[in-house]
Design a protein around this motif. Sequence first.
Motif, short mmCIF file in Angstrom:
data_model
loop_
_atom_site.label_atom_id
_atom_site.label_comp_id
_atom_site.label_asym_id
_atom_site.label_seq_id
_atom_site.Cartn_x
_atom_site.Cartn_y
_atom_site.Cartn_z
N ASN A 127 10.71 -15.97 22.53
CA ASN A 127 10.59 -17.42 22.38
C ASN A 127 11.67 -18.05 21.51
O ASN A 127 11.89 -19.27 21.59
CB ASN A 127 9.21 -17.76 21.79
N ASN A 128 12.34 -17.23 20.70
CA ASN A 128 13.33 -17.78 19.77
C ASN A 128 14.76 -17.34 20.04
O ASN A 128 15.69 -17.94 19.50
CB ASN A 128 12.95 -17.41 18.33
N ILE A 129 14.92 -16.29 20.86
CA ILE A 129 16.28 -15.81 21.13
C ILE A 129 16.54 -15.68 22.63
O ILE A 129 17.45 -16.31 23.17
CB ILE A 129 16.54 -14.44 20.44
N LEU A 130 15.72 -14.90 23.30
CA LEU A 130 16.02 -14.59 24.70
C LEU A 130 16.01 -15.84 25.59
O LEU A 130 16.91 -16.03 26.41
CB LEU A 130 15.02 -13.56 25.23
N ILE A 131 15.00 -16.68 25.43
CA ILE A 131 14.90 -17.87 26.29
C ILE A 131 15.81 -19.00 25.80
O ILE A 131 16.69 -19.46 26.55
CB ILE A 131 13.44 -18.34 26.40
N PRO A 132 15.66 -19.48 24.55
CA PRO A 132 16.41 -20.68 24.18
C PRO A 132 17.91 -20.45 23.93
O PRO A 132 18.70 -21.37 24.14
CB PRO A 132 15.72 -21.15 22.90
N ILE A 133 18.29 -19.27 23.47
CA ILE A 133 19.70 -19.04 23.14
C ILE A 133 20.42 -18.29 24.27
O ILE A 133 21.51 -18.69 24.69
CB ILE A 133 19.83 -18.26 21.81
N LEU A 134 19.79 -17.23 24.77
CA LEU A 134 20.45 -16.40 25.78
C LEU A 134 20.12 -16.85 27.20
O LEU A 134 20.69 -16.32 28.16
CB LEU A 134 20.07 -14.94 25.58
N GLY A 135 19.21 -17.80 27.36
CA GLY A 135 18.97 -18.39 28.67
C GLY A 135 18.28 -17.48 29.66
O GLY A 135 18.45 -17.64 30.87
N ILE A 136 17.49 -16.54 29.17
CA ILE A 136 16.76 -15.64 30.06
C ILE A 136 15.36 -16.22 30.25
O ILE A 136 14.47 -16.04 29.43
CB ILE A 136 16.69 -14.22 29.47
N GLU A 137 15.17 -16.93 31.34
CA GLU A 137 13.93 -17.67 31.56
C GLU A 137 12.78 -16.77 32.02
O GLU A 137 11.64 -16.94 31.60
CB GLU A 137 14.16 -18.78 32.59
#
Length: 413
Positions: free
Chosen positions: A330-340
């Motif tokens: 919720n804090n790195i993979l989705i918002p920063i690295l764009g892995i939805e």
Amino acid sequence: MATIRPFKAVRPVPEKAADVAALPYDVYNREEAAAAVYGKYDSFLRVDRPESTLDHRMNMYDPFVYEQAAKNLQKLYDRRVIAQDETPSLYLYELVMDGRSQVGLVACTAIDEYLDNTIKKHELTREDKEQDRIKHVDACNANTGPIFLTYRGQEDINGIIAETMKNKPVVDFTADDGVIHRVWVIDNEETIGRLVEDFKKVGNFYIADGHHRCASAVKVGLMRREERPDYTGDEEFNYFLSVLFPDEQLAIMDYNRVVKDLNGLTADAFIEALEKQFDVEEKGTEPVHPPAKGTFGMFLEGKWYLLTAKEGTYAADDPVGSLDVAILQNNILIPILGIEDIRTDKRIDFVGGIRGLGELERRVGEDMKVAFSMYPTAISELMAIADADLLMPPKSTWFEPKLRSGLFIHNLD
């Protein structure tokens, strides 16, 4: 109320058990499976991954592949490598790894209790993976891989199991990876009856590992019901193969993440983005094992970092959101690295903790850009989430040791 049922297991003859026993089908890719079965004609992986015995150009989901699984299973019968017990029994299966023992009861559990949530889940399944195992189970007419279930330990059950283990096991071998495997047969009707009654007091079973195998076994059972509308509920296809371990014996290892790129960011910009939600501490070249919940190791451009989630990054009273895998997601993979979509995005891969942190460094050096080492999820967290009918993020748990396939087979007829 949770139900267990004795069954007539198909098992290897004792002297062949070590040759038959194989790691679960889903710990291998196709090339690894082919290498693992080479020259090992009794390996159960030939049944679980039949494409490993065929031309590598063949589509592994071709109908012929599932027919080959049934043929490979029949070959084990024909060579008298495996045989079916004459008496419905329960079984004990002990695994010892690094001096730590866990003992499971091998039994059949009810597809209706999966459907009514007596058997609780904590992960979503993927339709393509379900379809693969549905076709496999249907072709073999058997549950060939046990479902790994857990339950809240009971003193009475522990006592019966301990008393049974005073007898000599019928199978006792050490696998190539050093894990010891032992099997006992419980065919005494009185003992079986006591265990059946004691398990009714357990309340719920929880899927620890094998969500796709479990869902597939259930769907095959439902298919058989449609084919036989006069079914009574007592037929074998109404039940599936399980191994049940008390929760206090289980250990979950870390399930780490590697990501292919930084979503267009430079390393410095990526770290700057991390610092909004994490304290970032450079650690040098020594691999970082997260010391506590809310901490993460990160390997980036040849250096290890310790990430510590800042206060307010997650809600401590949220059973799912407070999981470390969820904090990372919720804090790195989705918002920063764009892995939805963590389950399907090809930019992310998952590395079981048994492979060590050196595997994370290797992957970053070979085909990935950044790696994250995780603090292991607790079994209590898994059960709490399942009790709340919630779902954990994908790849939240990695259990060791792995149950071997082929030691117990449950025919559906």
